[in-house]
Scaffold this motif. Structure first.
Motif, PDB file in Angstrom:
ATOM      1  N   LYS A 519      21.665  47.820 -34.914  1.00 30.56           N
ATOM      2  CA  LYS A 519      20.669  46.778 -34.709  1.00 30.56           C
ATOM      3  C   LYS A 519      19.655  46.827 -35.858  1.00 30.56           C
ATOM      4  O   LYS A 519      19.016  47.852 -36.086  1.00 30.56           O
ATOM      5  N   VAL A 520      19.536  45.709 -36.573  1.00 26.93           N
ATOM      6  CA  VAL A 520      18.586  45.613 -37.677  1.00 26.93           C
ATOM      7  C   VAL A 520      17.369  44.852 -37.176  1.00 26.93           C
ATOM      8  O   VAL A 520      17.478  43.715 -36.709  1.00 26.93           O
ATOM      9  N   THR A 521      16.215  45.466 -37.227  1.00 25.03           N
ATOM     10  CA  THR A 521      14.992  44.845 -36.725  1.00 25.03           C
ATOM     11  C   THR A 521      13.979  44.676 -37.839  1.00 25.03           C
ATOM     12  O   THR A 521      14.023  45.361 -38.865  1.00 25.03           O
ATOM     13  N   THR A 522      13.058  43.749 -37.614  1.00 28.78           N
ATOM     14  CA  THR A 522      11.988  43.474 -38.560  1.00 28.78           C
ATOM     15  C   THR A 522      10.660  43.850 -37.926  1.00 28.78           C
ATOM     16  O   THR A 522      10.312  43.342 -36.861  1.00 28.78           O
ATOM     17  N   ALA A 525       5.059  44.433 -39.991  1.00 30.07           N
ATOM     18  CA  ALA A 525       4.343  45.064 -41.091  1.00 30.07           C
ATOM     19  C   ALA A 525       5.166  44.779 -42.340  1.00 30.07           C
ATOM     20  O   ALA A 525       6.385  44.617 -42.267  1.00 30.07           O
ATOM     21  N   PRO A 526       4.549  44.716 -43.512  1.00 24.57           N
ATOM     22  CA  PRO A 526       5.306  44.366 -44.712  1.00 24.57           C
ATOM     23  C   PRO A 526       6.379  45.375 -45.090  1.00 24.57           C
ATOM     24  O   PRO A 526       7.463  44.998 -45.536  1.00 24.57           O
ATOM     25  N   ARG A 527       6.079  46.678 -44.901  1.00 25.49           N
ATOM     26  CA  ARG A 527       7.021  47.711 -45.331  1.00 25.49           C
ATOM     27  C   ARG A 527       7.104  48.826 -44.293  1.00 25.49           C
ATOM     28  O   ARG A 527       6.170  49.027 -43.530  1.00 25.49           O
ATOM     29  N   VAL A 528       8.226  49.502 -44.314  1.00 26.17           N
ATOM     30  CA  VAL A 528       8.460  50.626 -43.401  1.00 26.17           C
ATOM     31  C   VAL A 528       8.832  51.834 -44.252  1.00 26.17           C
ATOM     32  O   VAL A 528       9.655  51.739 -45.165  1.00 26.17           O
ATOM     33  N   GLU A 530      10.588  55.398 -45.270  1.00 19.50           N
ATOM     34  CA  GLU A 530      11.957  55.878 -45.049  1.00 19.50           C
ATOM     35  C   GLU A 530      12.028  56.834 -43.854  1.00 19.50           C
ATOM     36  O   GLU A 530      13.040  56.913 -43.175  1.00 19.50           O
ATOM     37  N   SER A 531      10.935  57.530 -43.582  1.00 18.57           N
ATOM     38  CA  SER A 531      10.941  58.445 -42.432  1.00 18.57           C
ATOM     39  C   SER A 531      11.019  57.691 -41.106  1.00 18.57           C
ATOM     40  O   SER A 531      11.433  58.250 -40.086  1.00 18.57           O
ATOM     41  N   GLU A 532      10.615  56.416 -41.117  1.00 23.43           N
ATOM     42  CA  GLU A 532      10.655  55.599 -39.910  1.00 23.43           C
ATOM     43  C   GLU A 532      11.747  54.539 -39.972  1.00 23.43           C
ATOM     44  O   GLU A 532      11.823  53.665 -39.107  1.00 23.43           O
ATOM     45  N   ARG A 533      12.588  54.609 -40.990  1.00 26.27           N
ATOM     46  CA  ARG A 533      13.589  53.573 -41.210  1.00 26.27           C
ATOM     47  C   ARG A 533      14.686  53.562 -40.160  1.00 26.27           C
ATOM     48  O   ARG A 533      15.160  52.499 -39.756  1.00 26.27           O
ATOM     49  N   ILE A 534      15.068  54.734 -39.679  1.00 26.78           N
ATOM     50  CA  ILE A 534      16.277  54.807 -38.861  1.00 26.78           C
ATOM     51  C   ILE A 534      16.029  55.575 -37.564  1.00 26.78           C
ATOM     52  O   ILE A 534      15.231  56.510 -37.519  1.00 26.78           O
ATOM     53  N   LYS A 535      16.694  55.136 -36.515  1.00 24.04           N
ATOM     54  CA  LYS A 535      16.654  55.797 -35.219  1.00 24.04           C
ATOM     55  C   LYS A 535      18.075  55.818 -34.666  1.00 24.04           C
ATOM     56  O   LYS A 535      18.789  54.816 -34.732  1.00 24.04           O
ATOM     57  N   ILE A 536      18.488  56.963 -34.111  1.00 22.19           N
ATOM     58  CA  ILE A 536      19.874  57.132 -33.665  1.00 22.19           C
ATOM     59  C   ILE A 536      19.897  57.636 -32.227  1.00 22.19           C
ATOM     60  O   ILE A 536      19.123  58.520 -31.857  1.00 22.19           O
ATOM     61  N   GLU A 537      20.793  57.066 -31.422  1.00 17.60           N
ATOM     62  CA  GLU A 537      21.001  57.518 -30.051  1.00 17.60           C
ATOM     63  C   GLU A 537      22.500  57.705 -29.809  1.00 17.60           C
ATOM     64  O   GLU A 537      23.248  56.730 -29.767  1.00 17.60           O
ATOM     65  N   PRO A 538      22.963  58.957 -29.671  1.00 12.93           N
ATOM     66  CA  PRO A 538      24.399  59.186 -29.416  1.00 12.93           C
ATOM     67  C   PRO A 538      24.808  58.672 -28.038  1.00 12.93           C
ATOM     68  O   PRO A 538      24.040  58.748 -27.072  1.00 12.93           O
ATOM     69  N   LEU A 545      24.246  54.405 -30.981  1.00  9.69           N
ATOM     70  CA  LEU A 545      23.340  53.293 -31.276  1.00  9.69           C
ATOM     71  C   LEU A 545      22.495  53.674 -32.488  1.00  9.69           C
ATOM     72  O   LEU A 545      21.941  54.773 -32.550  1.00  9.69           O
ATOM     73  N   VAL A 546      22.388  52.757 -33.447  1.00 10.37           N
ATOM     74  CA  VAL A 546      21.585  53.000 -34.652  1.00 10.37           C
ATOM     75  C   VAL A 546      20.666  51.805 -34.856  1.00 10.37           C
ATOM     76  O   VAL A 546      21.116  50.653 -34.868  1.00 10.37           O
ATOM     77  N   TRP A 547      19.382  52.081 -34.999  1.00  9.16           N
ATOM     78  CA  TRP A 547      18.406  51.051 -35.313  1.00  9.16           C
ATOM     79  C   TRP A 547      17.963  51.222 -36.763  1.00  9.16           C
ATOM     80  O   TRP A 547      17.570  52.310 -37.188  1.00  9.16           O
ATOM     81  N   LEU A 548      18.049  50.172 -37.540  1.00 10.93           N
ATOM     82  CA  LEU A 548      17.488  50.144 -38.893  1.00 10.93           C
ATOM     83  C   LEU A 548      16.294  49.199 -38.873  1.00 10.93           C
ATOM     84  O   LEU A 548      16.404  48.053 -38.426  1.00 10.93           O
ATOM     85  N   THR A 549      15.157  49.665 -39.347  1.00  7.63           N
ATOM     86  CA  THR A 549      13.940  48.867 -39.315  1.00  7.63           C
ATOM     87  C   THR A 549      13.452  48.595 -40.728  1.00  7.63           C
ATOM     88  O   THR A 549      13.367  49.504 -41.557  1.00  7.63           O
ATOM     89  N   PHE A 550      13.164  47.317 -40.981  1.00 11.28           N
ATOM     90  CA  PHE A 550      12.623  46.902 -42.276  1.00 11.28           C
ATOM     91  C   PHE A 550      11.323  46.156 -42.048  1.00 11.28           C
ATOM     92  O   PHE A 550      11.092  45.576 -40.985  1.00 11.28           O
ATOM     93  N   GLY A 551      10.449  46.165 -43.061  1.00 12.60           N
ATOM     94  CA  GLY A 551       9.237  45.366 -42.999  1.00 12.60           C
ATOM     95  C   GLY A 551       9.551  43.925 -43.332  1.00 12.60           C
ATOM     96  O   GLY A 551      10.561  43.619 -43.965  1.00 12.60           O
ATOM     97  N   PHE A 552       8.643  43.010 -42.943  1.00 13.56           N
ATOM     98  CA  PHE A 552       8.948  41.599 -43.155  1.00 13.56           C
ATOM     99  C   PHE A 552       8.889  41.199 -44.627  1.00 13.56           C
ATOM    100  O   PHE A 552       9.344  40.120 -44.995  1.00 13.56           O
ATOM    101  N   ALA A 553       8.339  42.041 -45.488  1.00 17.26           N
ATOM    102  CA  ALA A 553       8.316  41.745 -46.913  1.00 17.26           C
ATOM    103  C   ALA A 553       9.417  42.486 -47.674  1.00 17.26           C
ATOM    104  O   ALA A 553       9.474  42.420 -48.898  1.00 17.26           O
ATOM    105  N   GLU A 554      10.293  43.178 -46.959  1.00 11.56           N
ATOM    106  CA  GLU A 554      11.364  43.944 -47.588  1.00 11.56           C
ATOM    107  C   GLU A 554      12.687  43.197 -47.525  1.00 11.56           C
ATOM    108  O   GLU A 554      12.938  42.405 -46.621  1.00 11.56           O
TER     109      GLU A 554
END
Length: 631
Positions: A519-522, A525-528, A530-538, A545-554
């Motif tokens: 799941k790619v989420t926005t 905030a403009p930027r995220v 790298e320490s908060e970029r990814i979240k994983i749930e086995p 489940l893997v969440w990738l988070t990007f800022g709205f300006a990225e």
């Protein structure tokens, strides 16, 4: 895949270090629009007065211009609004992202208001290049009347060149234009000062009583007409905020107070002094500031400055579109990052050439800066009013300002905004309808896209099985075959089976040994980091489940993020297969979209950038599975 609706991020702004090169670049991009307003603002204001340029008129108009610039641009935007940065990012979308999480029950209404403000900005982005370049080329007529029939074609050639260089990026263009704008503001200041010294009493216009005296002299009707033209001195104020993400708040504030504001005020005072000395100069006080021997080279400098004025709104429009895409307000378009150092510097090819076509249409349609002045102002005034409402919401809900502080400050700015909106209403029949038409069309597209996406996702996922039931069913005798390899499914909702996975099982009867639900989420905030970029749930049975988070300006580069976090995810993205669902909207017997919205949404969906291209997933690694969705 979707924006994170409830995510709120309000860390301190990621401010750009203020270096001389950055100041020069900001001067080249940010201040072009407001910096070229002296070409036509004072002239049109005197023309709106409808009488001989008497001393009362000159002092009254100058006083209005001075206090409008101080109150709206200096105090409202540079001091007040620029505090509402979203990690250094500015503009309507960034401000809306800050306001919505604290809007409470007003959130639906505030969403429409914010999108309306963004839509009106596009009208400004179309008119600014046309009126700025035309006003500069028209100066050639003072050198020799022979060029009069060539003014429109020359302006068109200049504008085509401007749009052609946009792919180089606002940063490189800014550093190219910076020295030109430095020379421009220095020239404005010096020649304005020269005429000011001939009539130093023009400094009395700083007294607001001259503006009030003019109101009593001219009457309400004429005053409103004059205010509609005085407002031309403020166009470009919104671009200062919209371009904040490109160069930072510090560089913009330093340039404004130390260089730009003094140069503008000296030039307006110089024009007023010239008209006091020679009332006939009111026909074109800007170009008549300069001696005849310098007019030809100065027209060249003016042309360059107006090209740069167009750059200010173009770079702001590109940033606004990128933010709108990330927040799910418009379909995905191709976004090109033009700087390795600043993530806010982007280029949008489709928007660039759409603007080019419309701007050229305006030049050939209106054919003069006088005619375009009637179309200019109403959209900018409306956008400024939206900004006031949004920043007041942020001040109350996010900054925790007490009501006794918010109401006087926001109330003053809102009163000024409403005054200028009212002063520009008379322009609607003569051309002001155009930016309003553009804004209405843009807002219609945004609202239709948002509603269509919501309907499409609801219809697509209506009968989808839950992930818990699906994984539990893999142990049954009739379960699909498990095959070697890794499959990555892009999904919007992590609780249900993605449409692509359901289709793969239905048609091929297989499930990979290793399955990643991505799941790619926005973030709002403009930027995220790298320490908060990814979240994983086995999950059981080889799923995760893997969440990738990007800022709205990225730029959401999925492959780069997965490569960087390869060990955490436990898969190699360069050997995995990416399964992506593609919905084709079709008419429904029970439609949720109106008869005109359904084809409009279908058109936007067909022409949006494909998910693999937007997320930078290599085509050889992609498997697309399509399904029809009734709208």
């Amino acid at each position: 895949m979707t924006s994170s609706a409830d995510a709120v991020s309000t860390p301190a702004a990621a401010e750009h270090p203020v270096r001389p090169a950055l100041l020069l670049g900001a001067l080249g991009v940010v201040f072009g629009d407001i910096g070229t307003s002296p070409i036509y603002a004072f002239r049109e204001s005197l023309k709106a007065a409808g009488e001989t340029a008497s001393e009362t008129t000159v002092f009254g108009v100058l006083s209005m211009v001075f206090w409008a610039v101080i109150l709206i641009v200096a105090l409202k935007y540079v001091v007040f609004v620029m505090r509402a940065d979203n990690q250094g990012e500015g503009g309507t979308m960034a401000l809306l992202s800050l306001a919505l999480p604290v809007a409470g029950k007003l959130r639906p209404a505030l969403t429409i208001i914010g999108l309306a403000g963004a839509s009106l900005f596009f009208g400004d982005a179309m008119i600014t290049p046309a009126i700025s370049v035309l006003s500069a080329i028209e100066g050639l007529q003072l050198v020799t009347p022979v060029v009069t029939p060539c003014v429109v074609p020359i302006a068109a050639v200049v504008l085509i060149g401007l749009f052609a260089i946009q792919s180089r990026g606002s940063g490189s263009v800014g550093f190219l234009f910076g020295p030109v704008m430095a020379a421009w503001f220095l020239t404005l200041a010096l020649f304005g000062l020269y005429h000011l010294l001939q009539q130093p009493r023009v400094l009395l216009a700083f007294d607001p009583r001259y503006a009030l005296a003019y109101v009593g002299h001219a009457g309400a009707g004429v005053t409103f007409a004059v205010l509609g033209s005085v407002f031309l001195a403020l166009t470009g104020g919104e671009a200062l905020y919209a371009d904040m993400g490109h160069f930072g708040r510090g560089a913009i504030r330093i340039n404004w107070f130390a260089f730009v504001l003094p140069a503008l005020l000296l030039n307006y005072l110089g024009q007023g002094a010239l008209v006091l000395t020679d009332p006939a100069a009111a026909a074109n006080p800007f170009f008549l500031l300069f001696p005849s021997w310098s007019l030809a080279p100065f027209v060249g400098l003016t042309t360059l400055a107006t090209v740069i004025a167009s750059q200010a709104v173009l770079s702001g429009a590109f940033a606004l579109v990128q933010q709108a895409i990330q927040l799910g307000a418009i379909p995905r378009l191709e976004i090109r990052q033009t700087s390795e150092e600043s993530i806010g510097q982007v280029y949008v090819p489709q928007l660039n050439w759409l603007l080019a076509a419309v701007v050229l249409g305006l030049v050939f349609g209106f054919r003069s800066s006088d005619a375009l002045a009637n179309a200019y102002g109403i959209a900018v005034a409306g956008d400024m009013m939206v900004t006031t409402l949004l920043v007041a919401t942020v001040a109350y809900g996010l900054w925790r300002w007490p009501p006794y502080l918010i109401f006087p400050v926001a109330g003053l700015f809102l009163l000024l905004d409403l005054t200028f909106v009212g002063a520009n209403i008379h322009k609607i029949p003569a051309g002001g309808w155009f930016p309003l038409l553009v804004g209405s069309a843009a807002l219609t597209l945004m609202l239709t896209w948002r509603k269509g996406r919501a309907v499409a996702f609801d219809r697509r996922d209506k009968d989808a099985a839950t992930m818990t039931d699906f994984i539990a069913g893999l142990g049954r005798a009739d379960a699909p075959i498990r095959m070697r390899g890794t499959a990555i499914y892009l999904t919007k909702q992590t609780e249900i089976v993605p449409a692509a996975l359901a289709l793969n099982v239905r048609h091929n009867g297989v499930v990979h040994e290793r399955v990643v639900m991505l799941k790619v989420t926005t973030e709002r905030a403009p930027r995220v980091s790298e320490s908060e970029r990814i979240k994983i749930e086995p999950l059981p049975a080889g799923f995760s489940l893997v969440w990738l988070t990007f800022g709205f300006a990225e730029k959401p580069d999925v492959m780069a993020a997965l490569r960087l976090h390869r060990d955490e995810v436990g898969v190699d993205p360069d050997t995995a297969s990416f399964f992506i669902g593609r919905e084709k909207p079709v008419p429904s017997l029970r439609p949720e979209l109106s008869s005109w919205q359904e084809p409009l949404y279908a058109f936007m969906a067909r022409n949006a950038v494909r998910s693999p291209d937007y997320y930078r997933i290599p085509p050889p690694r992609v498997v697309e599975l399509g399904t029809q969705v009734e709208m």
